[in-house]
Design an enzyme around this catalytic site. Structure first.
Site, PDB file in Angstrom:
ATOM      1  N   HIS A  34       0.842  -1.209   0.000  1.00 10.90           N
ATOM      2  CA  HIS A  34       0.000   0.000   0.000  1.00 10.90           C
ATOM      3  C   HIS A  34       0.875   1.257   0.000  1.00 10.90           C
ATOM      4  O   HIS A  34       0.552   2.258  -0.653  1.00 10.90           O
ATOM      5  CB  HIS A  34      -0.893   0.032   1.244  1.00 10.90           C
ATOM      6  CG  HIS A  34      -1.890  -1.073   1.319  1.00 10.90           C
ATOM      7  ND1 HIS A  34      -1.792  -2.110   2.216  1.00 10.90           N
ATOM      8  CD2 HIS A  34      -3.008  -1.312   0.600  1.00 10.90           C
ATOM      9  CE1 HIS A  34      -2.813  -2.928   2.052  1.00 10.90           C
ATOM     10  NE2 HIS A  34      -3.563  -2.477   1.075  1.00 10.90           N
ATOM     11  N   GLN A 150      -8.388  -8.062 -10.396  1.00 12.22           N
ATOM     12  CA  GLN A 150      -9.135  -6.880  -9.915  1.00 12.22           C
ATOM     13  C   GLN A 150      -8.737  -5.643 -10.726  1.00 12.22           C
ATOM     14  O   GLN A 150      -9.606  -4.886 -11.191  1.00 12.22           O
ATOM     15  CB  GLN A 150      -8.827  -6.681  -8.434  1.00 12.22           C
ATOM     16  CG  GLN A 150      -9.232  -5.322  -7.889  1.00 12.22           C
ATOM     17  CD  GLN A 150      -9.037  -5.199  -6.391  1.00 12.22           C
ATOM     18  OE1 GLN A 150      -9.800  -5.754  -5.630  1.00 12.22           O
ATOM     19  NE2 GLN A 150      -8.030  -4.468  -5.947  1.00 12.22           N
TER      20      GLN A 150
HETATM   21  O1  PAF Z   1      -7.904  -4.286  -3.096  1.00 14.69           O
HETATM   22  C1  PAF Z   1      -8.616  -3.919  -2.140  1.00 14.69           C
HETATM   23  O2  PAF Z   1      -8.132  -3.622  -1.044  1.00 14.69           O
HETATM   24  C2  PAF Z   1     -10.117  -3.853  -2.323  1.00 14.69           C
HETATM   25  O3  PAF Z   1     -10.583  -4.854  -3.153  1.00 14.69           O
HETATM   26  C3  PAF Z   1     -10.614  -2.474  -2.790  1.00 14.69           C
HETATM   27  C4  PAF Z   1     -10.086  -2.134  -4.177  1.00 14.69           C
HETATM   28  C5  PAF Z   1     -10.169  -1.393  -1.809  1.00 14.69           C
HETATM   29  C6  PAF Z   1     -12.151  -2.459  -2.859  1.00 14.69           C
HETATM   30  O4  PAF Z   1     -12.720  -2.718  -1.613  1.00 14.69           O
END
Ligand code: PAF
Length: 255
Positions: A34, A150
């Site tokens: 992150h 995703q």
């Molecule tokens: O990757 C994540 O942490 C989640 O899937 C997201 C993109 C914040 C959506 O809740």
């Protein structure tokens, strides 16, 4: 750094923001992966907005949701240190005033790989990301390549609905032994943590998908899938950790 829980209060703040807005949506339990998203957003935008929201609609397993790690104080400290200007901590009733009656659904790629093993997962992800994009109104949004499926689905959703946001992919951050960083790694037992890097190592193995899946199984991983698609090899495994299981996903460029 401003922390905002109410969406009405956020709308008022958003109106006064000038310049480019970078957005890093997360479910908290922040780690160096992150941090890489945040750092890139801070470098490329005038203002960076971080959201921390554990989205219940993307969990198809109630136990998984209950056990999702929460490290809010540490997350806020990290965000502040990295130069985030706004943190959003929305609540369910504000994100889902409709009770999740309205959804964003993709009907092909989302049913493969992780979607085949977690029914409804990507509908929950796409729906909340669409909502967050409409709330934050970012110019750029940052997503990690560890969650490559995703990332692809979000990029395609942006194209499909003509959303005015650039989706920026950020390379997977790995431990020195190759394990991809994930909030779930914190729940690995010591033994599972020692073994986990074999997963990413075997994904890079030149043998075919079936051989790699077989070897992972022989080494004690419960394999959801090992599958090569569109030039990448994707994998998901579950590791037993005493009282609970931990699911790991990863992907690598296919050689
Ligand atoms: O990757 C994540 O942490 C989640 O899937 C997201 C993109 C914040 C959506 O809740």
């Amino acid at each position: 750094m401003k922390i905002t829980k109410s969406l009405q209060a956020w709308r008022d703040l958003r109106r006064d923001i000038d310049g480019s807005v970078g957005f890093v949506p997360t479910m908290g339990a922040l780690h160096a992966g992150h941090a890489a998203l945040i750092e890139q957003s801070v470098a490329e935008n005038d203002v960076t907005v971080l959201s921390i929201y554990v989205n219940p609609t993307q969990f198809n397993n109630a136990e998984d949701l209950d056990n999702y790690p929460c490290t809010l104080e540490a997350d806020l400290q990290l965000a502040k240190r990295l130069g985030v200007q706004h943190v959003l901590l929305p609540r369910y009733r504000e994100i889902y005033p409709d009770g999740f009656r309205y959804r964003v659904e993709e009907t092909e790629f989302s049913n493969t790989l992780c979607g085949a093993h977690r029914p409804g997962h990507f509908t929950g992800v796409l729906t909340v990301v669409m909502k967050l994009f409409n709330i934050v109104r970012p110019h750029r949004a940052y997503f990690g390549e560890k969650d490559f499926q995703q990332l692809t689905l979000i990029r395609d959703m942006v194209d499909a609905f003509f959303l005015d946001v650039d989706v920026i992919p950020v390379a997977t951050v790995r431990e020195e032994d190759g394990l991809a960083l994930s909030s779930r790694n914190a729940r690995l037992s010591q033994a599972a943590r020692r073994k986990a890097p074999e997963f990413s190592r075997l994904l890079n193995d030149p043998r075919d998908d079936q051989s790699v899946a077989r070897e992972l199984t022989e080494r004690g991983f419960a394999v959801d899938y090992v599958e090569t698609k569109n030039g990448r090899r994707f994998g998901a495994v579950t590791m037993p950790c005493g009282t609970h299981d931990v699911r790991l996903i990863d992907n690598v460029a296919a050689g």
